[in-house]
Design a protein around this motif. Sequence first.
Motif, mmCIF file in Angstrom:
data_model
loop_
_atom_site.group_PDB
_atom_site.id
_atom_site.type_symbol
_atom_site.label_atom_id
_atom_site.label_comp_id
_atom_site.label_asym_id
_atom_site.label_seq_id
_atom_site.Cartn_x
_atom_site.Cartn_y
_atom_site.Cartn_z
ATOM 1 N N LEU A 133 0.834 -1.196 0.000
ATOM 2 C CA LEU A 133 0.000 0.000 0.000
ATOM 3 C C LEU A 133 0.872 1.252 0.000
ATOM 4 C CD1 LEU A 133 -2.682 1.496 0.204
ATOM 5 C CD2 LEU A 133 -2.600 1.159 2.702
ATOM 6 N N ALA A 134 1.914 1.240 0.810
ATOM 7 C CA ALA A 134 2.836 2.378 0.825
ATOM 8 C C ALA A 134 3.482 2.573 -0.547
ATOM 9 C CB ALA A 134 3.910 2.174 1.898
ATOM 10 N N SER A 146 10.772 8.439 -1.197
ATOM 11 C CA SER A 146 10.495 7.289 -2.063
ATOM 12 C C SER A 146 11.725 6.416 -2.266
ATOM 13 C CB SER A 146 9.969 7.777 -3.416
ATOM 14 O OG SER A 146 9.771 6.699 -4.299
ATOM 15 N N THR A 147 12.875 7.025 -2.505
ATOM 16 C CA THR A 147 14.102 6.266 -2.747
ATOM 17 C C THR A 147 14.494 5.439 -1.528
ATOM 18 O OG1 THR A 147 14.903 7.923 -4.326
ATOM 19 C CG2 THR A 147 16.541 6.432 -3.368
ATOM 20 N N ALA A 148 14.414 6.053 -0.347
ATOM 21 C CA ALA A 148 14.766 5.352 0.884
ATOM 22 C C ALA A 148 13.798 4.210 1.149
ATOM 23 C CB ALA A 148 14.760 6.324 2.056
ATOM 24 N N PHE A 149 12.506 4.450 0.914
ATOM 25 C CA PHE A 149 11.505 3.404 1.126
ATOM 26 C C PHE A 149 11.777 2.201 0.229
ATOM 27 C CE2 PHE A 149 7.522 1.627 -0.663
ATOM 28 C CZ PHE A 149 7.111 0.904 0.449
ATOM 29 N N ALA A 151 2.374 12.164 5.769
ATOM 30 C CA ALA A 151 3.454 12.584 6.660
ATOM 31 C C ALA A 151 3.934 11.411 7.508
ATOM 32 C CB ALA A 151 2.965 13.717 7.552
ATOM 33 N N THR A 152 2.998 10.534 7.896
ATOM 34 C CA THR A 152 3.368 9.360 8.681
ATOM 35 C C THR A 152 4.272 8.434 7.878
ATOM 36 O OG1 THR A 152 1.308 9.470 9.938
ATOM 37 C CG2 THR A 152 2.476 7.365 9.941
ATOM 38 N N ASP A 153 3.969 8.246 6.601
ATOM 39 C CA ASP A 153 4.846 7.440 5.739
ATOM 40 C C ASP A 153 6.252 8.019 5.735
ATOM 41 O OD1 ASP A 153 2.799 5.669 4.925
ATOM 42 O OD2 ASP A 153 2.151 7.073 3.372
ATOM 43 N N GLY A 154 6.340 9.322 5.624
ATOM 44 C CA GLY A 154 7.649 9.975 5.600
ATOM 45 C C GLY A 154 8.409 9.785 6.895
ATOM 46 N N ILE A 155 7.709 9.839 8.020
ATOM 47 C CA ILE A 155 8.358 9.675 9.322
ATOM 48 C C ILE A 155 8.977 8.277 9.455
ATOM 49 C CG2 ILE A 155 7.894 9.440 11.797
ATOM 50 C CD1 ILE A 155 5.842 11.720 11.467
#
Length: 224
Positions: free
Chosen positions: A186-187, A207-210, A198-202
């Motif tokens: 989903l992410a 995107s690259t890091a994820f 913002a929670t995804d970012g925290i």
Amino acid sequence: MGDLSVFIDESGDTGSVSRYYLVTLVMHDQRDSVEMRDKAYRTHLANSNLPDLPFHFSPLMNGHGSYAVESLDVRKALLAKFRRFAEDLPFKYRTFSYEKSHFESPESLQEKLSQELTGYLQINLAYFQTFSQIKIYYDNGQSIVTHAIRRAFVKALGDKAVIFRLVDPKSFRLFQLADYLCGLELAALKYDQKQQTATDGIFFGGSTAFKKNYLKKMRKKRLE
């Protein structure tokens, strides 16, 4: 010939709350035990003074349920521990993803899911036929998933090859893995559509890091 466990979980709802609906299958050859890996995971948690909670992706990210009393730092550490645990587990998986606006009703979504599940099982029939039994584990959380998986597995593999078992997510680490993979996929959808929160970012960064730290290693375990 051994037995194959298939743990199934979904992300999303059939109403108007979520934009996407995902269903993940985690396939595990029971001859390759996860017991020692799970024991090591529990030891890592204890050595880091982290609670051994049944992993649940959305509550962890949002600080709800059993994670409500845990700090952000603890929740981030728990996600990192489970990520490393998941990377070491022996399994294959496949996630089916849908944007709900493309369907007129829950019934049409169920029909699409059933068709795609059946086609997927038929394409990978040689793999599934290497096992003496296929054991399906699901918590009957949503009826469209229950109906779709029963129809697809019985149609593709035959009713004698399939055993359906009601599962308590707290009792099976591999069911928690299916929940984790639903959350990651989903992410991935949200990052691809630039809809990340913002929670995804925290928790994941950009995107690259994820993709580098979370998604890439899991995608290597997909059974297409």
